[in-house]
Design an enzyme around this catalytic site. Structure first.
Site, PDB file in Angstrom:
ATOM      1  N   CYS A   2       0.830  -1.196   0.000  1.00  0.00           N
ATOM      2  CA  CYS A   2       0.000   0.000   0.000  1.00  0.00           C
ATOM      3  C   CYS A   2       0.870   1.253   0.000  1.00  0.00           C
ATOM      4  O   CYS A   2       2.020   1.223   0.390  1.00  0.00           O
ATOM      5  CB  CYS A   2      -0.936   0.103   1.192  1.00  0.00           C
ATOM      6  SG  CYS A   2      -1.954  -1.348   1.451  1.00  0.00           S
ATOM      7  N   ARG A  27       2.863   0.474  -5.483  1.00  0.00           N
ATOM      8  CA  ARG A  27       2.842  -0.224  -4.199  1.00  0.00           C
ATOM      9  C   ARG A  27       1.547  -1.000  -3.974  1.00  0.00           C
ATOM     10  O   ARG A  27       1.406  -1.731  -2.994  1.00  0.00           O
ATOM     11  CB  ARG A  27       3.009   0.783  -3.062  1.00  0.00           C
ATOM     12  CG  ARG A  27       4.281   1.577  -3.131  1.00  0.00           C
ATOM     13  CD  ARG A  27       4.360   2.547  -1.984  1.00  0.00           C
ATOM     14  NE  ARG A  27       4.418   1.842  -0.712  1.00  0.00           N
ATOM     15  CZ  ARG A  27       5.532   1.380  -0.162  1.00  0.00           C
ATOM     16  NH1 ARG A  27       6.671   1.545  -0.774  1.00  0.00           N
ATOM     17  NH2 ARG A  27       5.516   0.766   0.995  1.00  0.00           N
ATOM     18  N   TRP A  76      -3.060  -2.507  -1.581  1.00  0.00           N
ATOM     19  CA  TRP A  76      -2.772  -3.859  -2.012  1.00  0.00           C
ATOM     20  C   TRP A  76      -3.313  -4.731  -0.896  1.00  0.00           C
ATOM     21  O   TRP A  76      -2.785  -4.739   0.211  1.00  0.00           O
ATOM     22  CB  TRP A  76      -1.267  -4.055  -2.178  1.00  0.00           C
ATOM     23  CG  TRP A  76      -0.890  -5.375  -2.792  1.00  0.00           C
ATOM     24  CD1 TRP A  76      -0.837  -5.680  -4.128  1.00  0.00           C
ATOM     25  CD2 TRP A  76      -0.508  -6.571  -2.105  1.00  0.00           C
ATOM     26  NE1 TRP A  76      -0.448  -6.984  -4.298  1.00  0.00           N
ATOM     27  CE2 TRP A  76      -0.240  -7.554  -3.090  1.00  0.00           C
ATOM     28  CE3 TRP A  76      -0.361  -6.923  -0.770  1.00  0.00           C
ATOM     29  CZ2 TRP A  76       0.163  -8.856  -2.772  1.00  0.00           C
ATOM     30  CZ3 TRP A  76       0.034  -8.223  -0.453  1.00  0.00           C
ATOM     31  CH2 TRP A  76       0.296  -9.164  -1.446  1.00  0.00           C
ATOM     32  N   ASN A 112      -0.419   1.610   6.031  1.00  0.00           N
ATOM     33  CA  ASN A 112       0.335   0.645   5.234  1.00  0.00           C
ATOM     34  C   ASN A 112       1.034  -0.284   6.221  1.00  0.00           C
ATOM     35  O   ASN A 112       1.801   0.179   7.054  1.00  0.00           O
ATOM     36  CB  ASN A 112       1.358   1.402   4.371  1.00  0.00           C
ATOM     37  CG  ASN A 112       2.457   0.508   3.823  1.00  0.00           C
ATOM     38  OD1 ASN A 112       3.586   0.938   3.663  1.00  0.00           O
ATOM     39  ND2 ASN A 112       2.151  -0.730   3.530  1.00  0.00           N
ATOM     40  N   GLY A 113       0.741  -1.575   6.132  1.00  0.00           N
ATOM     41  CA  GLY A 113       1.386  -2.525   7.038  1.00  0.00           C
ATOM     42  C   GLY A 113       0.425  -3.610   7.443  1.00  0.00           C
ATOM     43  O   GLY A 113      -0.637  -3.781   6.834  1.00  0.00           O
ATOM     44  N   GLU A 495      16.144 -14.977 -13.718  1.00  0.00           N
ATOM     45  CA  GLU A 495      15.617 -13.620 -13.834  1.00  0.00           C
ATOM     46  C   GLU A 495      14.824 -13.462 -15.136  1.00  0.00           C
ATOM     47  O   GLU A 495      13.768 -12.827 -15.153  1.00  0.00           O
ATOM     48  CB  GLU A 495      16.770 -12.602 -13.749  1.00  0.00           C
ATOM     49  CG  GLU A 495      16.376 -11.145 -13.894  1.00  0.00           C
ATOM     50  CD  GLU A 495      15.425 -10.622 -12.820  1.00  0.00           C
ATOM     51  OE1 GLU A 495      15.113 -11.355 -11.868  1.00  0.00           O
ATOM     52  OE2 GLU A 495      14.972  -9.469 -12.957  1.00  0.00           O
ATOM     53  N   LYS A 499      10.914 -12.315 -15.320  1.00  0.00           N
ATOM     54  CA  LYS A 499      10.458 -11.152 -16.107  1.00  0.00           C
ATOM     55  C   LYS A 499       9.310 -11.568 -17.017  1.00  0.00           C
ATOM     56  O   LYS A 499       8.327 -10.859 -17.168  1.00  0.00           O
ATOM     57  CB  LYS A 499      11.580 -10.566 -16.979  1.00  0.00           C
ATOM     58  CG  LYS A 499      12.656  -9.789 -16.269  1.00  0.00           C
ATOM     59  CD  LYS A 499      12.207  -8.501 -15.626  1.00  0.00           C
ATOM     60  CE  LYS A 499      11.653  -8.629 -14.270  1.00  0.00           C
ATOM     61  NZ  LYS A 499      12.339  -8.574 -13.082  1.00  0.00           N
ATOM     62  N   GLU A 502       5.965 -12.669 -14.779  1.00  0.00           N
ATOM     63  CA  GLU A 502       5.303 -11.687 -13.921  1.00  0.00           C
ATOM     64  C   GLU A 502       4.528 -10.625 -14.702  1.00  0.00           C
ATOM     65  O   GLU A 502       3.541 -10.106 -14.228  1.00  0.00           O
ATOM     66  CB  GLU A 502       6.263 -11.051 -12.918  1.00  0.00           C
ATOM     67  CG  GLU A 502       7.327 -10.148 -13.486  1.00  0.00           C
ATOM     68  CD  GLU A 502       8.245  -9.564 -12.404  1.00  0.00           C
ATOM     69  OE1 GLU A 502       7.837  -9.423 -11.248  1.00  0.00           O
ATOM     70  OE2 GLU A 502       9.399  -9.241 -12.749  1.00  0.00           O
ATOM     71  N   HIS A 518      15.605 -34.689 -15.898  1.00  0.00           N
ATOM     72  CA  HIS A 518      15.207 -35.407 -14.683  1.00  0.00           C
ATOM     73  C   HIS A 518      13.740 -35.161 -14.327  1.00  0.00           C
ATOM     74  O   HIS A 518      13.376 -35.169 -13.143  1.00  0.00           O
ATOM     75  CB  HIS A 518      16.127 -35.022 -13.523  1.00  0.00           C
ATOM     76  CG  HIS A 518      17.538 -35.463 -13.732  1.00  0.00           C
ATOM     77  ND1 HIS A 518      17.899 -36.781 -13.799  1.00  0.00           N
ATOM     78  CD2 HIS A 518      18.680 -34.759 -13.948  1.00  0.00           C
ATOM     79  CE1 HIS A 518      19.205 -36.883 -14.019  1.00  0.00           C
ATOM     80  NE2 HIS A 518      19.705 -35.648 -14.126  1.00  0.00           N
ATOM     81  N   LYS A 617       5.267  -3.618  -5.854  1.00  0.00           N
ATOM     82  CA  LYS A 617       6.723  -3.480  -5.951  1.00  0.00           C
ATOM     83  C   LYS A 617       7.427  -3.685  -4.609  1.00  0.00           C
ATOM     84  O   LYS A 617       8.450  -4.331  -4.521  1.00  0.00           O
ATOM     85  CB  LYS A 617       7.079  -2.106  -6.511  1.00  0.00           C
ATOM     86  CG  LYS A 617       8.559  -1.993  -6.777  1.00  0.00           C
ATOM     87  CD  LYS A 617       8.860  -0.921  -7.762  1.00  0.00           C
ATOM     88  CE  LYS A 617      10.300  -0.982  -8.198  1.00  0.00           C
ATOM     89  NZ  LYS A 617      10.586  -2.166  -9.032  1.00  0.00           N
TER      90      LYS A 617
HETATM   91  C1  G6P Z   1       8.896  -7.552  -5.204  1.00  0.00           C
HETATM   92  C2  G6P Z   1       9.208  -6.941  -6.552  1.00  0.00           C
HETATM   93  C3  G6P Z   1      10.454  -7.588  -7.147  1.00  0.00           C
HETATM   94  C4  G6P Z   1      11.614  -7.477  -6.180  1.00  0.00           C
HETATM   95  C5  G6P Z   1      11.270  -8.085  -4.824  1.00  0.00           C
HETATM   96  C6  G6P Z   1      12.323  -7.753  -3.777  1.00  0.00           C
HETATM   97  O1  G6P Z   1       8.428  -8.853  -5.364  1.00  0.00           O
HETATM   98  O2  G6P Z   1       8.122  -7.082  -7.437  1.00  0.00           O
HETATM   99  O3  G6P Z   1      10.780  -6.939  -8.356  1.00  0.00           O
HETATM  100  O4  G6P Z   1      12.733  -8.128  -6.715  1.00  0.00           O
HETATM  101  O5  G6P Z   1      10.034  -7.537  -4.348  1.00  0.00           O
HETATM  102  O6  G6P Z   1      12.299  -6.370  -3.559  1.00  0.00           O
HETATM  103  P1  G6P Z   1      13.484  -5.507  -2.998  1.00  0.00           P
HETATM  104  O7  G6P Z   1      12.933  -4.123  -2.893  1.00  0.00           O
HETATM  105  O8  G6P Z   1      13.834  -6.095  -1.661  1.00  0.00           O
HETATM  106  O9  G6P Z   1      14.622  -5.616  -3.955  1.00  0.00           O
END
Ligand code: G6P
Length: 622
Positions: A2, A27, A76, A112-113, A495, A499, A502, A518, A617
């Site tokens: 949030c 957020r 969120w 937020n929390g 990674e 990408k 997501e 396997h 995020k």
């Molecule tokens: C979320 C984001 C990712 C990020 C992860 C860790 O899931 O969507 O892109 O890698 O958090 O976030 P940080 O801020 O700790 O790098």
């Protein structure tokens, strides 16, 4: 998760709040709401489900809500579904949760929390005559403040402090009290919040981009502190209610950094900012041809003493840890293990006392990473954090901090922060290798040259984007995609796969190439896309063989390699080349086409690239 914002001053609050929320939508974006007060009038609350634009439409972009003091929230969902009733702001009165319009309540707030002991608190408040209209823990928090406010009648700071002592969990909380027009009260524990001031106005927000347009003068509020803001002023208090002095910090990011700047999405803009993010990060740590980590207080003696490194992180930051594991062991000869923060926390840590715990985090607020850092500190391990957001909780709590210089990252799917984190890890690795006598002076200089060439090579990699765009359009309807590789190439596959899935919602998996046979190869059928990352010369042929095994079962193959490895073309259907680079660092180039592939696939499918469903995020819940 949030995002929260607050404004008090002389201008109309609603447009400023909406603008701030638009910078925080990353957020959370399942519902939004604001509360505005016009002078001494009651607060008017308006909420809407869905994206922020629904709320903006409802209040005519703010024009329909006069008043110069207000708070806002973008959600969120954690406790309770994303409905209008559960949307913030919440109020202390008993039956006004869904109201749009003036609220009779004494306290109105956004949060937020997560509150952990909410059930016990709800019972206590119910016994005291409070009724609950929503499923949120926030409503309990606000009613608890209201309860103490009325019981002790000492004022908002006293009520907030009593709440903080009673509540377990995390919060960044902003409140308006009916008896205090023009003022906003706030408190935080483990969720981010900054306070900004300018001539005749004061602001609060979960993150810097929300304030950049208005002020660069900010205060970072500490855990268990509360603050009273009024036009042009901010006053901070400790848990005893005593006023404390907080230092004012100047933000160096400029406002444009948080705008799209002509790009269609933040993600593609941030992909293009990678040469700069990597260059700025390298330049912050390499001075006059030498690595200088003194800014983080890291000395050669410390690097020599380390017996092992445990990298702890989440998401893409963990993927950076996975790449680092290979290169640190190879170059600096330190045993390294990259671990998910959410796992690290709950195991017996049988680590050598001279283990360095290295936390990687863009936001510096990820709940699991923060908790892991705290566990490590509690047990007496030395800690180092690699963080992008200056002043964030992880940055403040770690023993040492190396900042990445990626600037604000807005798209939920990280790109430039990931690349900047890789760059920081390379620098740390080379310095550790040198300090520990594992590389010669000549090799050291060679690695520095290789590192400094990376930004320009990343820029060259970006020039090939049309081919990837074409390929993405062709494969936009794929059902399953496998990303495979060995060593660093496997770490890059992790990674690349993230990408893809997501933002395009296509199922994809990253596999160590040798593991496909396997079990997973049974999923390969006619037309399954298999992407092989093939940058590591001595491992490349083996991965190509594993790809051939997939092709024999109907797979379509894409190979990602560097110029020079032209034989790859003989074995795969489609080849992407990146510039040649030292094998330790070439992951920084190989990731770029994979980021572009995820991006263009999402665009081709008409999806919301910057705000993919169900994600946020900054993940401040465990
Ligand atoms: C979320 C984001 C990712 C990020 C992860 C860790 O899931 O969507 O892109 O890698 O958090 O976030 P940080 O801020 O700790 O790098």
């Amino acid at each position: 998760m949030c995002g929260i914002v607050g404004y008090t001053g002389t201008e109309a609050a609603a447009p400023i709040l909406l603008d701030g929320l638009s910078k925080l939508e990353y957020r959370g974006y399942d519902s939004a709401g604001i509360a505005v007060r016009n002078g001494t009038a009651l607060a008017e609350v308006v909420k809407a489900t869905g994206k922020l634009r629904n709320l903006a439409e409802k209040i005519d972009n703010g024009a329909a809500l006069p008043g110069s003091c207000g708070i806002g929230h973008t959600r969120w969902a954690t406790h309770g579904e994303p409905t209008k009733i559960n949307a913030h702001p919440h109020v202390s009165g008993n039956a006004t949760g869904s109201a749009s319009g003036p609220v009779e309540s004494d306290v109105v707030g956004v949060h937020n929390g997560i509150i952990e002991n909410y059930e016990e608190l709800r019972d206590k408040l119910t016994r005291n005559g409070y009724r609950f209209y929503s499923d949120t823990d926030t409503e309990i928090l606000i009613k608890l403040v209201d309860y103490y406010y009325k019981k002790y009648k000492i004022g908002p700071i006293d009520a907030i402090n009593r709440m903080m002592v009673r509540v377990r969990g995390s919060y960044a909380l902003a409140l308006m009290f009916r008896d205090y027009p023009g003022e906003i009260y706030a408190a935080r524990k483990d969720s981010p919040m900054i306070i900004g001031v300018s001539e005749g106005a004061a602001y609060l927000a979960s993150d810097v981009p929300a304030l950049l347009k208005y002020t660069r003068q900010v205060y970072y509020i500490d855990n268990h502190q509360s603050v009273r803001i009024l036009p042009g002023e901010a006053h901070f208090f400790d848990l005893n209610g005593d006023e404390v002095d907080m230092p004012l910090t100047e933000i160096t990011w400029n406002a444009e950094a948080a705008e799209k700047d002509g790009f269609e999405h933040f993600m593609i803009k941030e992909i293009h900012e990678q040469p700069k993010a990597v260059r700025d990060t390298l330049n912050s740590m390499i001075k006059e041809g030498q690595i200088d980590l003194s800014g983080a207080g890291l000395t050669d003696e410390m690097l020599q003493k380390i017996r092992a490194i445990r990298i702890v992180a989440c998401g893409s930051a963990w993927h950076v840890g996975m790449v680092s594991q290979y290169i640190m062991e190879d170059l600096a000869e330190i045993p390294v293990r990259a671990e998910l923060a959410s796992e690290f926390r709950y195991r017996k840590l049988l680590m050598d006392p001279d283990t360095l715990v290295l936390v990687i985090s863009q936001s510096g607020e990820t709940a699991d990473s923060l908790a892991a850092l705290r566990v490590a500190k509690e047990k007496g391990y030395a800690t180092l954090a690699i963080v992008n957001v200056v002043g964030s909780t992880i940055a403040r709590e770690a023993d040492h901090v190396l900042y990445t210089v990626a600037g604000p990252e807005i798209a939920v799917a990280t790109t430039k922060a990931y690349s900047a984190q890789l760059a920081a890890m390379y620098v740390l690795t080379v310095q550790a290798a040198k300090a520990r006598g594992r590389i010669s002076e000549e090799a050291y200089r060679g690695y520095l040259e290789e590192l400094q060439a990376l930004p320009e090579k990343i820029a060259r990699t970006l020039e090939d984007k049309e081919r990837i765009q074409w390929f993405a359009a062709k494969y936009a309807n794929a059902h399953d995609i496998f990303f495979i590789g060995r060593g660093v190439d496997y770490a890059i596959s992790l990674e690349g796969s993230l990408k893809m899935k997501e933002i395009s919602y296509i199922h994809s998996e990253a596999y160590a190439a040798g593991e496909m046979k396997h079990g997973t190869i049974s999923l390969v059928e006619d037309g399954t896309l298999v992407i092989g990352v093939l940058t590591q010369k001595e491992l490349l042929e083996k991965t190509v063989s594993n790809m051939a095994e997939c092709k024999a079962r109907g797979a379509y193959l894409m190979g990602l390699t560097s110029y020079g490895n032209y034989s790859v073309e003989d074995s795969v259907n489609f080849t992407i080349y990146v510039p040649k680079a030292d094998p330790h660092f070439i992951g920084s180039l190989a990731i770029v086409p994979l980021q572009l592939l995820g991006y263009y696939t999402s665009v081709a499918r008409g999806l919301d690239v910057d705000q993919p469903r169900n994600l946020a995020k900054s993940v401040t819940v465990e």
